[in-house]
Design a protein around this motif. Sequence first.
Motif, PDB file in Angstrom:
ATOM      1  N   ILE A 285       6.016  -1.564   3.920  1.00  0.00           N
ATOM      2  CA  ILE A 285       5.446  -0.420   3.204  1.00  0.00           C
ATOM      3  C   ILE A 285       4.121  -0.009   3.827  1.00  0.00           C
ATOM      4  N   ASN A 286       3.325  -1.003   4.188  1.00  0.00           N
ATOM      5  CA  ASN A 286       2.017  -0.722   4.775  1.00  0.00           C
ATOM      6  C   ASN A 286       2.153  -0.043   6.138  1.00  0.00           C
ATOM      7  N   ASP A 287       3.059  -0.534   6.963  1.00  0.00           N
ATOM      8  CA  ASP A 287       3.249   0.065   8.290  1.00  0.00           C
ATOM      9  C   ASP A 287       3.735   1.505   8.175  1.00  0.00           C
ATOM     10  N   THR A 288       4.636   1.747   7.229  1.00  0.00           N
ATOM     11  CA  THR A 288       5.130   3.112   7.015  1.00  0.00           C
ATOM     12  C   THR A 288       4.002   4.026   6.554  1.00  0.00           C
ATOM     13  N   GLY A 289       3.186   3.540   5.644  1.00  0.00           N
ATOM     14  CA  GLY A 289       2.065   4.331   5.141  1.00  0.00           C
ATOM     15  C   GLY A 289       1.053   4.651   6.222  1.00  0.00           C
ATOM     16  N   LYS A 290       0.754   3.688   7.064  1.00  0.00           N
ATOM     17  CA  LYS A 290      -0.192   3.950   8.163  1.00  0.00           C
ATOM     18  C   LYS A 290       0.362   5.004   9.109  1.00  0.00           C
ATOM     19  N   SER A 291       1.643   4.933   9.378  1.00  0.00           N
ATOM     20  CA  SER A 291       2.256   5.935  10.267  1.00  0.00           C
ATOM     21  C   SER A 291       2.132   7.340   9.684  1.00  0.00           C
ATOM     22  N   LEU A 292       2.312   7.464   8.370  1.00  0.00           N
ATOM     23  CA  LEU A 292       2.162   8.761   7.720  1.00  0.00           C
ATOM     24  C   LEU A 292       0.729   9.281   7.857  1.00  0.00           C
ATOM     25  N   LEU A 293      -0.232   8.389   7.671  1.00  0.00           N
ATOM     26  CA  LEU A 293      -1.636   8.793   7.798  1.00  0.00           C
ATOM     27  C   LEU A 293      -1.966   9.182   9.234  1.00  0.00           C
ATOM     28  N   TYR A 294      -1.503   8.379  10.191  1.00  0.00           N
ATOM     29  CA  TYR A 294      -1.777   8.700  11.591  1.00  0.00           C
ATOM     30  C   TYR A 294      -1.248  10.095  11.940  1.00  0.00           C
ATOM     31  N   SER A 350      -7.432   3.555   1.932  1.00  0.00           N
ATOM     32  CA  SER A 350      -6.444   2.503   1.693  1.00  0.00           C
ATOM     33  C   SER A 350      -5.036   3.060   1.813  1.00  0.00           C
ATOM     34  N   VAL A 351      -4.116   2.220   2.263  1.00  0.00           N
ATOM     35  CA  VAL A 351      -2.709   2.619   2.339  1.00  0.00           C
ATOM     36  C   VAL A 351      -2.093   2.383   0.958  1.00  0.00           C
ATOM     37  N   GLY A 352      -1.999   3.442   0.189  1.00  0.00           N
ATOM     38  CA  GLY A 352      -1.465   3.334  -1.157  1.00  0.00           C
ATOM     39  C   GLY A 352       0.031   3.573  -1.191  1.00  0.00           C
ATOM     40  N   ALA A 353       0.524   3.834  -2.377  1.00  0.00           N
ATOM     41  CA  ALA A 353       1.940   4.156  -2.552  1.00  0.00           C
ATOM     42  C   ALA A 353       2.243   5.502  -1.894  1.00  0.00           C
ATOM     43  N   GLU A 354       3.517   5.758  -1.632  1.00  0.00           N
ATOM     44  CA  GLU A 354       3.911   6.989  -0.943  1.00  0.00           C
ATOM     45  C   GLU A 354       3.439   8.225  -1.706  1.00  0.00           C
ATOM     46  N   SER A 355       3.509   8.191  -3.028  1.00  0.00           N
ATOM     47  CA  SER A 355       3.074   9.339  -3.831  1.00  0.00           C
ATOM     48  C   SER A 355       1.568   9.555  -3.702  1.00  0.00           C
ATOM     49  N   GLU A 356       0.803   8.470  -3.616  1.00  0.00           N
ATOM     50  CA  GLU A 356      -0.643   8.582  -3.460  1.00  0.00           C
ATOM     51  C   GLU A 356      -1.007   9.166  -2.099  1.00  0.00           C
ATOM     52  N   LEU A 357      -0.316   8.704  -1.061  1.00  0.00           N
ATOM     53  CA  LEU A 357      -0.586   9.214   0.279  1.00  0.00           C
ATOM     54  C   LEU A 357      -0.173  10.684   0.392  1.00  0.00           C
TER      55      LEU A 357
END
Length: 370
Positions: A285-294, A350-357
């Motif tokens: 989940i964390n890796d996916t979230g970081k990719s979205l932010l990047y 912070s890498v939050g939940a998908e809805s937060e990001l």
Amino acid sequence: MKVEQLVREVYPKLMPYSSQLADLPVEEMKKILGKQQVFKLSFNENPLGPSPKAIKAMQQALQTLNLYPSSTGTLVQQKIAEIEGVLPENIILSNGADEMITMVAQTYLDPGDEVIIPEVTFVQYLASAHLMGATPILSPMKEDLGIDLQAILDRITTKTKLICLCNPNNPTGAVIPKQELDAFFQQLPDHVIVVIDEAYHEYANGPEYFSSIPFVKENYPVFVIRTFSKIYSMAAARLGYGIGPEPIVHAIHQVRPPFNVNSVAQAGAVASLEDQEHIQNARRINDTGKSLLYAAFEELGFKYIKSYGNFVYVDTGYNSGELFTLLAEQYGIIVRDLSGYGLTTSLRISVGAESELAALMNALYSIFHK
């Protein structure tokens, strides 16, 4: 004499834990901002939550709250020792990693001792030095905000007692390359102990990251700090631990309060360590979230640092204090403003939940496209 005059000389340098908006519980944030929904991306909390096995173990432990826990956390020590390939005697538990940092300072620092701390890193190292009347020596960062080990070596004096490193570093998420650590320890004088905070160790997958546990096994003057607050998602239970050579661990035990880690936290820790599937899910989940932010940062033209933690450092080029306020008041999104480090256009998110990001990215697109 007034009671205000009776406090220790270090008192003016100490600050209570921040009551700023970014440090408050979500429910208090909602009241202050007057919003039904707030997205808290300032504390590096794990959106997955704790392992169901840990929750079950902690619920069972509630049945024996009338009994004192193991003072040293024997079962937790044994489990960590098994995983890390060390002895239980190499491990000491604490009421969160913050208490461990304080206990190290209480064990080793006298007034006048020096503690070398990178300029951009976790603030608790500075606070613990001030607590003991020691002198913090701030060491400059590399141009890319990496930790400059040579700059630290250049600042060692006969008064230096501790060096504090965070790897991966908070708030940048960057890691120290293994070859640099190797060279650093070869040049380290024998009167200095290196405290290495690996709070984000479990998130740091990849060949660039190197844990310092092998240095402990080789009896270097190294003390590694870890926590159950991040990937194990037990922040409210308050459980940290340290791994070091037996003489260092034995010394810290002399200042450790008895029963400093409760039985409920101990039970949750053992169960968490045994649930590797949950850890893999949290990492994914964390890796996916970081990719979205990047991807969002690249589209917006922001500079960012590849992170080995569960947060991302980003330089938006816009005043970070103003952006923090705008995100909070208009969108109910709380991030970490890094202007206190002199990084006046930077945030830690912070890498939050998908809805937060998704909410964050939509807010950033709205703000910067305007």
